[in-house]
Write an enzyme that holds these catalytic residues in place. Structure first.
Site, PDB file in Angstrom:
ATOM      1  N   CYS A   1       0.816  -1.227   0.000  1.00  0.00           N
ATOM      2  CA  CYS A   1       0.000   0.000   0.000  1.00  0.00           C
ATOM      3  C   CYS A   1       0.847   1.273   0.000  1.00  0.00           C
ATOM      4  O   CYS A   1       0.539   2.234  -0.707  1.00  0.00           O
ATOM      5  CB  CYS A   1      -0.980   0.008   1.169  1.00  0.00           C
ATOM      6  SG  CYS A   1      -0.251  -0.324   2.774  1.00  0.00           S
TER       7      CYS A   1
ATOM      8  N   ASP B   1      -7.540   5.378  -1.488  1.00  0.00           N
ATOM      9  CA  ASP B   1      -7.156   4.146  -0.800  1.00  0.00           C
ATOM     10  C   ASP B   1      -6.388   3.220  -1.748  1.00  0.00           C
ATOM     11  O   ASP B   1      -6.943   2.717  -2.722  1.00  0.00           O
ATOM     12  CB  ASP B   1      -8.418   3.439  -0.288  1.00  0.00           C
ATOM     13  CG  ASP B   1      -8.104   2.391   0.754  1.00  0.00           C
ATOM     14  OD1 ASP B   1      -6.994   1.830   0.708  1.00  0.00           O
ATOM     15  OD2 ASP B   1      -8.970   2.129   1.615  1.00  0.00           O
TER      16      ASP B   1
ATOM     17  N   HIS C   1      -5.500   0.242  -1.178  1.00  0.00           N
ATOM     18  CA  HIS C   1      -5.798  -1.168  -0.903  1.00  0.00           C
ATOM     19  C   HIS C   1      -6.826  -1.767  -1.869  1.00  0.00           C
ATOM     20  O   HIS C   1      -7.150  -2.948  -1.779  1.00  0.00           O
ATOM     21  CB  HIS C   1      -6.316  -1.321   0.540  1.00  0.00           C
ATOM     22  CG  HIS C   1      -5.358  -0.815   1.572  1.00  0.00           C
ATOM     23  ND1 HIS C   1      -5.412   0.477   2.039  1.00  0.00           N
ATOM     24  CD2 HIS C   1      -4.312  -1.408   2.197  1.00  0.00           C
ATOM     25  CE1 HIS C   1      -4.443   0.652   2.940  1.00  0.00           C
ATOM     26  NE2 HIS C   1      -3.759  -0.470   3.049  1.00  0.00           N
TER      27      HIS C   1
END
Length: 469
Positions: free
Chosen positions: A302, A426, A428
């Site tokens: 990440c 994000d 992820h």
């Protein structure tokens, strides 16, 4: 140079090659310049002649702008509104659904629509053809033939007619030929000429869209003097690169070839806070996340992806020319600066904000500030510092805490109440480049203070803009 105001209703863009052909004397430099100028004058006359044709892309609409705006189909007249041309344009949705009717309105908002036209020349002429005449001249010369890549953009409002739009396009084409002539004469070396390259740049309000002609093949680092002149002309600060090639305007109807999504946050609605203001990332970035580039980094990559998003920002703002680094290039950079052992390259080890700072400096020459937060609950009190960062630097922020990393793209903050929301990208996410899924599911979205682990510590990497033109 043509300036198009940024509050555009419709952008009329005409592209197409014009054949530049001339015979250059091998010895007389002044004569070469005169021949080049005469050739450009002939091209300007061609644009103003009856043989000039503008064809609306993906439609049956063809316009002869110098024949009193004669056009086909017959429903198209000089008084037809520019926005009504949309009903003749075949959309991608119609093609994929098998519908062939060209007279269906596009569902896209006309507030940012682009009408693309092809610049063409009518070669057939009515009436009997005259017999060809051949002549022979013996002399030492250099025959030059190249295609000038014409690319002009003008603004049309909702009340402008096709006649209005065509007049502006012809004026823009004529002006661009003049700018191309200047560039070609400035960069002539013997019988070697550089092809002029028109590029479009979107400047801060209220200047709008500007077209500049550069010599093709000349790198940005050799055009600094020209960029300085442009900055002075448009009264722009000399510490930001507005006119590098990486800053060229991306038209909304053109796909990005690399497949990455750009600026997914622009479709989101800003949160409403009592006396609150929104402070956002400035410019364009690519969304980098898990599982892209055929790399399975689910569960460990990440921070690498957040770093790639930051690197893409510096690349697409024209600060750096290198490509976005891969995981291995990031790891090698950390080995090169002495932060990691050689065995780190090719591993699946995490990195954090300090490593992100080191890589940005090593690979991009970009410095960063680090903000330390002892626990997540303190982030709510950092509104002023984060707002000031986006106001002055405008770069994406990498935040790492525990085993997670995210990218902060902006804050909505109320100075009076202290209330704050964070715009989070994000890394992820593991799915396809589907903007609707990414925004609907919150992979790019506004988050409250409870988004952070209230007891975990966080480090924030705040990249700083280099001071360059």
């Amino acid at each position: 140079m043509v300036v198009v105001e940024s509050d555009t209703t419709i952008l009329l863009r005409v592209k197409g090659p014009l054949e530049f052909k001339c015979q250059l004397d091998l010895t007389d430099a002044l004569l070469r310049q005169k021949v080049i100028s005469a050739t450009f004058e002939a091209l300007r006359s061609q644009v103003k002649s009856d043989s000039c044709v503008l064809a609306v892309c993906n439609s049956p609409v063809i316009i002869w702008p110098n024949k009193r705006i004669f056009a086909t189909p017959q429903e198209i007249t000089p008084d037809t509104l520019c926005e009504d041309v949309h009903q003749w344009i075949q959309t991608d949705e119609q093609e994929t659904s098998g519908k062939r009717s060209a007279k269906k309105k596009s569902k896209k908002s006309l507030s940012m629509s682009v009408v693309n036209l092809r610049l063409m020349t009518e070669v057939s002429k009515p009436g009997p053809l005259s017999a060809p005449v051949l002549s022979k001249t013996v002399q030492k010369s250099h025959f030059l033939s190249t295609a000038l890549p014409m690319d002009c953009v003008v603004r049309a409002s909702c009340t402008d007619t096709i006649k209005d739009g065509c007049e502006r396009l012809l004026e823009a084409l004529t002006h661009q030929l003049c700018e191309m002539e200047k560039v070609m004469l400035q960069h002539i070396s013997g019988t070697t000429l550089l092809v002029p390259e028109p590029l479009h740049f979107l400047l801060p309000e209220p200047k709008g869209l500007v077209t500049v002609v550069y010599p093709a093949g000349v790198p940005d680092n050799q055009l600094e003097t020209q960029r300085k002149d442009l900055h002075q002309q448009f009264e722009l600060p000399d510490d930001r690169p507005y006119f590098r090639r990486a800053n060229t305007f991306h038209f909304p109807n053109e796909p990005y070839r690399d497949g990455y999504l750009r600026n997914p946050h622009v479709t989101l609605t800003h949160p409403s806070l009592d006396n609150g203001k929104v402070y956002m990332v400035q410019g364009i970035y690519s969304y980098h996340h898990y599982m892209q580039d055929r790399v399975d980094d689910n569960g460990w990559g990440c921070a690498y992806r957040s770093l790639q998003t930051i690197c893409s920002w510096f690349q697409q703002q024209g600060y750096v020319e290198r490509s976005v680094p891969t995981h291995k290039e990031i790891q090698q950079a950390l080995v090169d600066v002495g932060d990691k052992q050689t065995s780190f390259v090719g591993s699946r080890q995490w990195i954090g904000s300090i490593e992100v700072q080191a890589v940005l400096n090593q690979l991009l020459g970009v410095t960063s500030k680090i903000m330390f937060v002892s626990q997540g609950s303190e982030l709510a009190s950092k509104g002023r510092e984060l707002a000031n960062h986006f106001l002055t630097e405008g770069t994406p922020i990498m935040i790492g805490g525990g085993v997670l990393a995210h990218t902060i793209l902006g804050v909505a903050w109320s100075e009076t109440t202290g209330e704050i929301r964070y715009l989070i990208l994000d890394p992820h996410y593991t799915g396809a480049e589907d903007l609707q899924v990414i925004t609907d599911k919150g992979w790019c979205g506004w988050k409250g203070p409870d988004f952070w682990d209230q007891t975990a510590y966080y480090n924030l990497c705040l990249p700083q803009r280099p001071k360059i033109i």
